[in-house]
Design a protein around this motif. Structure first.
Motif, PDB file in Angstrom:
ATOM      1  N   SER A  75       0.837  -1.199   0.000  1.00  0.00           N
ATOM      2  CA  SER A  75       0.000   0.000   0.000  1.00  0.00           C
ATOM      3  C   SER A  75       0.876   1.254   0.000  1.00  0.00           C
ATOM      4  O   SER A  75       1.996   1.235   0.528  1.00  0.00           O
ATOM      5  CB  SER A  75      -0.899   0.013   1.243  1.00  0.00           C
ATOM      6  OG  SER A  75      -1.674   1.203   1.308  1.00  0.00           O
ATOM      7  N   PRO A  76       0.367   2.360  -0.561  1.00  0.00           N
ATOM      8  CA  PRO A  76       1.112   3.616  -0.475  1.00  0.00           C
ATOM      9  C   PRO A  76       1.033   4.249   0.908  1.00  0.00           C
ATOM     10  O   PRO A  76       1.821   5.147   1.226  1.00  0.00           O
ATOM     11  CB  PRO A  76       0.436   4.499  -1.527  1.00  0.00           C
ATOM     12  CG  PRO A  76      -0.964   3.967  -1.614  1.00  0.00           C
ATOM     13  CD  PRO A  76      -0.831   2.492  -1.406  1.00  0.00           C
ATOM     14  N   ARG A  77       0.084   3.815   1.709  1.00  0.00           N
ATOM     15  CA  ARG A  77      -0.079   4.422   3.032  1.00  0.00           C
ATOM     16  C   ARG A  77       1.038   3.987   3.963  1.00  0.00           C
ATOM     17  O   ARG A  77       1.391   2.815   4.036  1.00  0.00           O
ATOM     18  CB  ARG A  77      -1.447   4.061   3.618  1.00  0.00           C
ATOM     19  CG  ARG A  77      -2.577   4.714   2.858  1.00  0.00           C
ATOM     20  CD  ARG A  77      -3.931   4.443   3.475  1.00  0.00           C
ATOM     21  NE  ARG A  77      -4.014   4.891   4.859  1.00  0.00           N
ATOM     22  CZ  ARG A  77      -5.138   4.842   5.574  1.00  0.00           C
ATOM     23  NH1 ARG A  77      -6.244   4.364   5.019  1.00  0.00           N
ATOM     24  NH2 ARG A  77      -5.152   5.260   6.810  1.00  0.00           N
ATOM     25  N   GLY A  97       7.106   1.842  -3.170  1.00  0.00           N
ATOM     26  CA  GLY A  97       8.314   2.633  -3.347  1.00  0.00           C
ATOM     27  C   GLY A  97       9.380   2.380  -2.301  1.00  0.00           C
ATOM     28  O   GLY A  97      10.463   2.959  -2.363  1.00  0.00           O
ATOM     29  N   ASP A  98       9.096   1.486  -1.344  1.00  0.00           N
ATOM     30  CA  ASP A  98      10.004   1.231  -0.239  1.00  0.00           C
ATOM     31  C   ASP A  98      10.513  -0.212  -0.271  1.00  0.00           C
ATOM     32  O   ASP A  98      11.060  -0.694   0.706  1.00  0.00           O
ATOM     33  CB  ASP A  98       9.282   1.515   1.078  1.00  0.00           C
ATOM     34  CG  ASP A  98      10.207   1.505   2.292  1.00  0.00           C
ATOM     35  OD1 ASP A  98      11.286   2.117   2.212  1.00  0.00           O
ATOM     36  OD2 ASP A  98       9.839   0.892   3.308  1.00  0.00           O
ATOM     37  N   TYR A  99      10.311  -0.892  -1.391  1.00  0.00           N
ATOM     38  CA  TYR A  99      10.739  -2.275  -1.502  1.00  0.00           C
ATOM     39  C   TYR A  99      11.013  -2.586  -2.970  1.00  0.00           C
ATOM     40  O   TYR A  99      10.621  -1.836  -3.863  1.00  0.00           O
ATOM     41  CB  TYR A  99       9.674  -3.237  -0.958  1.00  0.00           C
ATOM     42  CG  TYR A  99       8.449  -3.335  -1.835  1.00  0.00           C
ATOM     43  CD1 TYR A  99       8.318  -4.370  -2.763  1.00  0.00           C
ATOM     44  CD2 TYR A  99       7.438  -2.391  -1.765  1.00  0.00           C
ATOM     45  CE1 TYR A  99       7.207  -4.453  -3.594  1.00  0.00           C
ATOM     46  CE2 TYR A  99       6.331  -2.466  -2.579  1.00  0.00           C
ATOM     47  CZ  TYR A  99       6.219  -3.495  -3.498  1.00  0.00           C
ATOM     48  OH  TYR A  99       5.118  -3.579  -4.320  1.00  0.00           O
ATOM     49  N   PRO A 120      11.319  -1.169   5.173  1.00  0.00           N
ATOM     50  CA  PRO A 120      11.925  -0.294   6.189  1.00  0.00           C
ATOM     51  C   PRO A 120      10.997   0.797   6.717  1.00  0.00           C
ATOM     52  O   PRO A 120      10.934   1.029   7.921  1.00  0.00           O
ATOM     53  CB  PRO A 120      13.133   0.290   5.450  1.00  0.00           C
ATOM     54  CG  PRO A 120      13.507  -0.775   4.470  1.00  0.00           C
ATOM     55  CD  PRO A 120      12.206  -1.357   3.996  1.00  0.00           C
ATOM     56  N   ALA A 121      10.268   1.484   5.823  1.00  0.00           N
ATOM     57  CA  ALA A 121       9.369   2.546   6.281  1.00  0.00           C
ATOM     58  C   ALA A 121       8.240   1.992   7.127  1.00  0.00           C
ATOM     59  O   ALA A 121       7.827   2.590   8.131  1.00  0.00           O
ATOM     60  CB  ALA A 121       8.810   3.317   5.076  1.00  0.00           C
TER      61      ALA A 121
END
Length: 210
Positions: A75-77, A97-99, A120-121
């Motif tokens: 998810s973008p959230r 965007g984080d993987y 990570p985020a």
């Protein structure tokens, strides 16, 4: 799930197309087949892992019917409340965007053997959320005292979202050794898997799937 068997993965994408059309590769060593689910999203009994790609994870998780199959949310959230809610459902969480697809593959394989992965985020948000949860007196310190120094190192890395392979690389251990240590840790902490163990390690009351 038997480690020797390749996985059946179900994709549930309520709002649109699957963002990784080239995943998994035809020669993927871990995934046997991918099944696209249509609403209402119900995973079949032969499903090993469900990937839920959505804008509103809490609502989608409430509607998903996946029996006992582990779930990975994409998810973008990245707000703490959303990620903690997914964690309460026992789901892994990858922020868009984080993987990379390699991390996705690792998360799928890990889910198949009972581990919960976070990008990570997502992990940072989870740690912040758990920090705000009420701790159970000095119980976390007593639980930590049950672990060996090596086991404490492994739990510290696990709580940052790393999987067994990444932990092994950090500590110069084989993946098998890390997984054996994790099995011992779960037994010592009376944890049913990585989700429960991380919560206990971070000092929050256990959050179990209802």
């Amino acid at each position: 799930m038997r480690a020797s068997r390749k996985l059946t993965v179900a994709l549930a994408c309520p709002e649109g197309a699957w963002p990784h059309p080239d995943w998994p590769a035809p020669d993927d060593p871990y995934v046997e087949r991918v099944v696209r689910l249509t609403a209402p999203f119900t995973a079949g009994p032969d499903t090993d892992v469900v990937i839920l790609c959505c804008e509103d994870p809490p609502a989608a998780l409430r509607e998903l019917r996946a029996a006992d199959a582990p779930v990975i949310v994409i998810s973008p959230r990245r707000d703490t409340g959303t990620i903690v809610e997914a964690f309460r459902h026992g789901a892994g969480y990858l922020v868009e965007g984080d993987y990379c697809t390699r991390m996705l593959s690792s998360a799928v394989v890990g889910a198949g053997v009972g581990h919960t992965s976070f990008s990570p985020a997502a992990c940072a948000a989870l740690r912040e959320g758990v920090r705000r949860m009420p701790a159970d007196g000095d119980a976390p310190e007593r639980l930590r005292g049950l672990l060996s120094p090596r086991e404490r190192q492994i739990m510290e890395l696990l709580s940052t979202g790393l999987g067994a392979q990444e932990i092994g690389l950090r500590l110069r251990l084989t993946e098998k050794t890390v997984r054996n240590n994790l099995s011992n840790i779960y037994a010592k902490l009376d944890a049913r898997g990585s989700t429960d163990a991380v919560l206990r390690w971070l000092g929050a009351a256990p959050v179990l799937r209802g």
